[in-house]
Write a protein that holds these residues in place. Structure first.
Motif, PDB file in Angstrom:
ATOM      1  N   LYS A 157       0.839  -1.200   0.000  1.00 58.07           N
ATOM      2  CA  LYS A 157       0.000   0.000   0.000  1.00 58.07           C
ATOM      3  C   LYS A 157       0.872   1.248   0.000  1.00 58.07           C
ATOM      4  CE  LYS A 157      -3.087  -2.365   3.218  1.00 58.07           C
ATOM      5  NZ  LYS A 157      -2.031  -3.328   3.634  1.00 58.07           N
ATOM      6  N   SER A 158       0.389   2.293  -0.652  1.00 58.48           N
ATOM      7  CA  SER A 158       1.024   3.603  -0.508  1.00 58.48           C
ATOM      8  C   SER A 158       0.796   4.078   0.923  1.00 58.48           C
ATOM      9  CB  SER A 158       0.400   4.600  -1.489  1.00 58.48           C
ATOM     10  OG  SER A 158      -0.957   4.813  -1.144  1.00 58.48           O
ATOM     11  N   ARG A 159       1.637   5.043   1.360  1.00 60.41           N
ATOM     12  CA  ARG A 159       1.436   5.572   2.719  1.00 60.41           C
ATOM     13  C   ARG A 159       0.031   6.150   2.875  1.00 60.41           C
ATOM     14  NH1 ARG A 159       6.263   9.488   2.538  1.00 60.41           N
ATOM     15  NH2 ARG A 159       5.553   9.249   0.389  1.00 60.41           N
ATOM     16  N   GLY A 160      -0.455   6.798   1.810  1.00 59.79           N
ATOM     17  CA  GLY A 160      -1.792   7.391   1.869  1.00 59.79           C
ATOM     18  C   GLY A 160      -2.858   6.339   2.152  1.00 59.79           C
ATOM     19  N   LYS A 161      -2.788   5.238   1.421  1.00 57.54           N
ATOM     20  CA  LYS A 161      -3.780   4.167   1.603  1.00 57.54           C
ATOM     21  C   LYS A 161      -3.644   3.535   2.989  1.00 57.54           C
ATOM     22  CE  LYS A 161      -4.913   2.687  -3.073  1.00 57.54           C
ATOM     23  NZ  LYS A 161      -3.802   2.961  -4.017  1.00 57.54           N
ATOM     24  N   LEU A 162      -2.409   3.327   3.416  1.00 58.39           N
ATOM     25  CA  LEU A 162      -2.177   2.681   4.705  1.00 58.39           C
ATOM     26  C   LEU A 162      -2.718   3.543   5.850  1.00 58.39           C
ATOM     27  CD1 LEU A 162      -0.864   0.338   6.256  1.00 58.39           C
ATOM     28  CD2 LEU A 162       1.300   1.601   6.197  1.00 58.39           C
ATOM     29  N   VAL A 163      -2.418   4.839   5.778  1.00 55.69           N
ATOM     30  CA  VAL A 163      -2.863   5.743   6.837  1.00 55.69           C
ATOM     31  C   VAL A 163      -4.391   5.874   6.823  1.00 55.69           C
ATOM     32  CG1 VAL A 163      -2.883   8.193   7.476  1.00 55.69           C
ATOM     33  CG2 VAL A 163      -0.704   7.003   7.132  1.00 55.69           C
ATOM     34  N   GLY A 164      -4.970   5.910   5.643  1.00 54.17           N
ATOM     35  CA  GLY A 164      -6.436   5.964   5.533  1.00 54.17           C
ATOM     36  C   GLY A 164      -7.075   4.759   6.214  1.00 54.17           C
ATOM     37  N   LEU A 165      -6.501   3.586   5.959  1.00 54.05           N
ATOM     38  CA  LEU A 165      -7.010   2.360   6.572  1.00 54.05           C
ATOM     39  C   LEU A 165      -6.883   2.420   8.099  1.00 54.05           C
ATOM     40  CD1 LEU A 165      -7.750  -0.710   6.677  1.00 54.05           C
ATOM     41  CD2 LEU A 165      -5.348  -1.183   6.215  1.00 54.05           C
ATOM     42  N   LEU A 166      -5.702   2.854   8.563  1.00 48.43           N
ATOM     43  CA  LEU A 166      -5.470   2.886  10.019  1.00 48.43           C
ATOM     44  C   LEU A 166      -6.383   3.907  10.700  1.00 48.43           C
ATOM     45  CD1 LEU A 166      -1.570   2.595   9.986  1.00 48.43           C
ATOM     46  CD2 LEU A 166      -3.194   0.868  10.815  1.00 48.43           C
ATOM     47  N   ARG A 167      -6.626   5.008  10.046  1.00 51.29           N
ATOM     48  CA  ARG A 167      -7.512   6.032  10.632  1.00 51.29           C
ATOM     49  C   ARG A 167      -8.941   5.495  10.742  1.00 51.29           C
ATOM     50  NH1 ARG A 167      -5.257  11.065  11.241  1.00 51.29           N
ATOM     51  NH2 ARG A 167      -7.326  11.969  11.415  1.00 51.29           N
ATOM     52  N   ARG A 168      -9.343   4.728   9.692  1.00 45.91           N
ATOM     53  CA  ARG A 168     -10.684   4.125   9.745  1.00 45.91           C
ATOM     54  C   ARG A 168     -10.789   3.128  10.894  1.00 45.91           C
ATOM     55  NH1 ARG A 168     -10.108   4.322   4.263  1.00 45.91           N
ATOM     56  NH2 ARG A 168      -9.562   2.141   4.016  1.00 45.91           N
ATOM     57  N   LEU A 169      -9.656   2.497  11.231  1.00 41.99           N
ATOM     58  CA  LEU A 169      -9.652   1.534  12.345  1.00 41.99           C
ATOM     59  C   LEU A 169      -9.556   2.234  13.702  1.00 41.99           C
ATOM     60  CD1 LEU A 169      -7.343  -1.299  10.891  1.00 41.99           C
ATOM     61  CD2 LEU A 169      -9.840  -1.302  11.059  1.00 41.99           C
ATOM     62  N   GLY A 170      -9.391   3.581  13.670  1.00 38.80           N
ATOM     63  CA  GLY A 170      -9.414   4.333  14.930  1.00 38.80           C
ATOM     64  C   GLY A 170      -8.081   4.895  15.376  1.00 38.80           C
ATOM     65  N   PHE A 171      -7.021   4.667  14.584  1.00 39.80           N
ATOM     66  CA  PHE A 171      -5.690   5.129  15.005  1.00 39.80           C
ATOM     67  C   PHE A 171      -5.510   6.617  14.704  1.00 39.80           C
ATOM     68  CE2 PHE A 171      -5.020   0.582  14.380  1.00 39.80           C
ATOM     69  CZ  PHE A 171      -4.327   0.244  15.537  1.00 39.80           C
ATOM     70  N   ASP A 172      -4.828   7.308  15.604  1.00 38.91           N
ATOM     71  CA  ASP A 172      -4.429   8.701  15.398  1.00 38.91           C
ATOM     72  C   ASP A 172      -3.056   8.678  14.717  1.00 38.91           C
ATOM     73  OD1 ASP A 172      -3.686  11.334  15.495  1.00 38.91           O
ATOM     74  OD2 ASP A 172      -3.273  11.318  17.665  1.00 38.91           O
ATOM     75  N   ILE A 173      -3.055   8.810  13.392  1.00 38.30           N
ATOM     76  CA  ILE A 173      -1.810   8.669  12.634  1.00 38.30           C
ATOM     77  C   ILE A 173      -1.903   9.494  11.362  1.00 38.30           C
ATOM     78  CG2 ILE A 173      -2.701   6.542  11.558  1.00 38.30           C
ATOM     79  CD1 ILE A 173       0.164   5.522  11.381  1.00 38.30           C
ATOM     80  N   SER A 174      -0.787  10.099  10.961  1.00 32.21           N
ATOM     81  CA  SER A 174      -0.781  10.846   9.699  1.00 32.21           C
ATOM     82  C   SER A 174       0.356  10.336   8.818  1.00 32.21           C
ATOM     83  CB  SER A 174      -0.616  12.341   9.968  1.00 32.21           C
ATOM     84  OG  SER A 174       0.658  12.582  10.529  1.00 32.21           O
ATOM     85  N   GLU A 175       0.258  10.672   7.523  1.00 31.56           N
ATOM     86  CA  GLU A 175       1.173  10.117   6.525  1.00 31.56           C
ATOM     87  C   GLU A 175       2.629  10.439   6.849  1.00 31.56           C
ATOM     88  OE1 GLU A 175       1.062  10.266   1.762  1.00 31.56           O
ATOM     89  OE2 GLU A 175      -0.850  10.679   2.727  1.00 31.56           O
ATOM     90  N   ASP A 176       2.872  11.662   7.367  1.00 34.61           N
ATOM     91  CA  ASP A 176       4.271  12.054   7.592  1.00 34.61           C
ATOM     92  C   ASP A 176       4.847  11.470   8.880  1.00 34.61           C
ATOM     93  OD1 ASP A 176       2.981  13.565   9.407  1.00 34.61           O
ATOM     94  OD2 ASP A 176       3.444  15.515   8.510  1.00 34.61           O
ATOM     95  N   GLU A 177       4.101  10.592   9.520  1.00 25.58           N
ATOM     96  CA  GLU A 177       4.643   9.872  10.687  1.00 25.58           C
ATOM     97  C   GLU A 177       5.111   8.457  10.317  1.00 25.58           C
ATOM     98  OE1 GLU A 177       2.212  11.289  14.587  1.00 25.58           O
ATOM     99  OE2 GLU A 177       0.954  10.447  12.993  1.00 25.58           O
ATOM    100  N   VAL A 178       5.025   8.120   9.028  1.00 27.52           N
ATOM    101  CA  VAL A 178       5.289   6.741   8.595  1.00 27.52           C
ATOM    102  C   VAL A 178       6.595   6.652   7.803  1.00 27.52           C
ATOM    103  CG1 VAL A 178       4.444   4.824   7.183  1.00 27.52           C
ATOM    104  CG2 VAL A 178       2.815   6.213   8.508  1.00 27.52           C
ATOM    105  N   THR A 179       7.466   5.736   8.187  1.00 25.54           N
ATOM    106  CA  THR A 179       8.637   5.373   7.381  1.00 25.54           C
ATOM    107  C   THR A 179       8.328   4.039   6.708  1.00 25.54           C
ATOM    108  OG1 THR A 179      10.192   6.493   8.848  1.00 25.54           O
ATOM    109  CG2 THR A 179      11.091   4.771   7.432  1.00 25.54           C
ATOM    110  N   SER A 180       8.355   4.046   5.363  1.00 22.84           N
ATOM    111  CA  SER A 180       8.030   2.822   4.627  1.00 22.84           C
ATOM    112  C   SER A 180       8.998   2.676   3.456  1.00 22.84           C
ATOM    113  CB  SER A 180       6.579   2.854   4.155  1.00 22.84           C
ATOM    114  OG  SER A 180       6.420   3.826   3.158  1.00 22.84           O
ATOM    115  N   PRO A 181       9.158   1.450   2.940  1.00 23.99           N
ATOM    116  CA  PRO A 181      10.247   1.203   1.985  1.00 23.99           C
ATOM    117  C   PRO A 181      10.065   1.857   0.613  1.00 23.99           C
ATOM    118  CG  PRO A 181       9.049  -0.825   2.472  1.00 23.99           C
ATOM    119  CD  PRO A 181       8.516   0.216   3.381  1.00 23.99           C
ATOM    120  N   ALA A 182       8.829   2.097   0.171  1.00 20.88           N
ATOM    121  CA  ALA A 182       8.658   2.628  -1.191  1.00 20.88           C
ATOM    122  C   ALA A 182       9.286   4.021  -1.349  1.00 20.88           C
ATOM    123  CB  ALA A 182       7.179   2.636  -1.568  1.00 20.88           C
ATOM    124  N   PRO A 183       9.008   4.988  -0.469  1.00 19.12           N
ATOM    125  CA  PRO A 183       9.665   6.296  -0.630  1.00 19.12           C
ATOM    126  C   PRO A 183      11.187   6.191  -0.512  1.00 19.12           C
ATOM    127  CG  PRO A 183       7.818   6.439   0.901  1.00 19.12           C
ATOM    128  CD  PRO A 183       8.031   5.001   0.630  1.00 19.12           C
TER     129      PRO A 183
END
Lengths: 225, 225
Positions: free
Chosen positions: A59-85
Motif C-alpha cells: 500500500k502507498s502511505r496514503g492508503k495505509l494511513v487511511g485504513l489505520l484512521r478508519r480503524l481508529g488510530f491517530d496517525i498521519s502520513e508524515d509519521e510513517v517510514t516505509s520502503p517505497a519512498p
C-alpha cells in the motif's frame, strides 16, 4: 509496572511496526489488534516521540494511513517510514529506471519515477501479482542487464492474513536471486539505513529508542506511561 | 576427428539430456535441434549403450517420448530416466503422501500415489501452475508439518522456451526453502543417485560413460562413430 518504567528510563522515542502489531491485515482491510488503538493514543500523549516503521509494500502511505484512521488510530502520513519512498530516493540518486514487480496499491508511490528502458528490477509484496508470467518478466529483465540490480522492499519470509499464512516478498526475492545468481539489495527492515532514516525523522538516537516488540507485548502497560 | 575418437576410448555408454540437447521445447511441442535426430540414430547403431536422462518434470515419460518420436527420434519410454518415477519410488519407500505442486502433464506418473492427508510437498516444473495461490498452498502444507519434507524434481535455475528464458523449478524451490527455513531434497540431476540409476539401467560404470555435453557439441562428429 515498575519494571516497565525502569526499562523506559532514558528512552525518548518509540518505533512501532504496523502490520501484525497495530492491526492484522485481511479481508475488508483488516482489524485493529485489541488495545493497540489506545496504546498509540497514550504513547502520543506522553513525552515520547513516536514513529511508525513498516515493511508493508502493498500500500502507498496514503492508503495505509487511511485504513489505520478508519480503524481508529491517530496517525498521519508524515509519521510513517516505509520502503517505497526510501526506494524512490535510491532510484533517483543512482539514475536507476526500474521494472516494477509491485502491488497496484503501492504504484502511486512510484508516479514520479522513470520506468522506461529499465536498468533494474524493484520487487515488493505483489501478492496476486506474483504470477508465473510476472516473475518470468522480472527475471528476463534482469538477465538482459550487464550488471543486474534487484532491489527488494523488505525480505520477509511470510506473514499472516486473516485467511492464513502467505508468502512474503523475501521468498520471491530468493527465487530471482537464485535464478540470476545475484544478491538483492534490501530496502526496509532489517536494513540499518532504514531504521536510521526513521530515527532521523523524529530526532532520536538509536540508544534512546524502545524496540517495537516490547511495546507490542505490553499494550496493557501503556496506561502507566 | 582423431581427437574425438581418442576421447571415446574406453567409453561404453552415453547419457543424453533431452530438453535443450535433443530439442528446444516451446509452442507446438518444440523443435528438434539441427543434427540431433541423426546423431541419436548413429549412436544407437554404434556399439555404445544410450540412455536418455532428463530433468523434464512437466511431462510424463509417455508424453515426452510421444513428442520426441513425432520430431523424428528413435526412442522408447523404457530408455528414459526421469525424476517423476524416481520420486514415486522414494514416496512409496518412505510412506510419504505428497501435496503435488506439479504440471498437469506429469500428473499421470503419480496416479498410484496416495495424496490424502499430505505429509510432504513434491514440487516440479509446474510452469503456469506456479501461481501465488498454489505457492501459498504448498507453503501452508509445509508449515503445518512437524518435520516439513520438500522434494524437488530437479533444481534448475531457468531454461529456454522458444519464447525466451523462463524460471525453472529451482527458483520456486528456493522460495519455499527460504519461507519455511528448510532444505529441499532434490531428485534428478545433479543428484549422484539419479545418474547411478541411469547407469544401472544400461549396465555401464561411471568411468565408462561419455558426458552428454560433449555429444551435444559434436553432432557433426557423430558420423564418425
Amino acid at each position: 509496572m515498575a519494571a516497565w518504567g525502569e526499562r523506559l528510563a532514558g528512552v525518548r522515542g518509540v518505533l512501532l511496526d504496523i502490520s501484525g502489531v497495530l492491526y492484522d491485515c485481511g479481508a475488508g482491510g483488516g482489524r485493529a489488534i485489541a488495545g493497540s488503538v489506545e496504546a498509540v493514543a497514550r504513547l502520543k500523549q506522553s513525552h515520547l516521540k513516536v514513529r511508525f516503521c513498516t515493511n508493508d509494500s502493498q500500500k502507498s502511505r496514503g492508503k495505509l494511513v487511511g485504513l489505520l484512521r478508519r480503524l481508529g488510530f491517530d496517525i498521519s502520513e508524515d509519521e510513517v517510514t516505509s520502503p517505497a519512498p526510501a526506494t524512490c530516493q535510491i532510484l533517483k540518486e543512482r539514475g536507476l529506471r526500474p521494472h516494477l514487480l509491485i502491488h497496484e496499491g503501492v504504484r502511486s508511490e512510484f508516479d514520479e519515477i522513470d520506468t522506461s528502458n529499465p536498468n533494474c528490477v524493484v520487487i515488493a509484496d505483489a501478492a496476486e501479482g506474483f504470477s508465473y508470467q510476472n516473475m518470468n518478466k522480472a527475471f528476463q529483465v534482469l538477465m538482459e542487464l550487464e550488471n543486474p540490480v534487484l532491489i527488494s522492499l523488505g525480505k520477509g519470509r511470510y506473514y499472516k492474513e486473516t485467511s492464513g499464512l502467505v508468502l512474503d516478498v523475501g521468498a520471491y526475492m530468493k527465487a530471482l536471486e537464485y535464478a540470476c545468481g545475484i544478491e538483492a539489495e534490501v530496502v526496509g527492515k532489517p536494513s540499518p539505513e532504514f531504521f536510521k532514516a526513521a530515527l532521523q525523522a523524529i530526532g532520536v538516537e538509536a540508544h534512546q529508542v524502545a524496540q517495537e516488540f516490547e511495546i507490542a507485548m505490553s499494550y496493557d502497560d501503556a496506561s502507566t506511561l
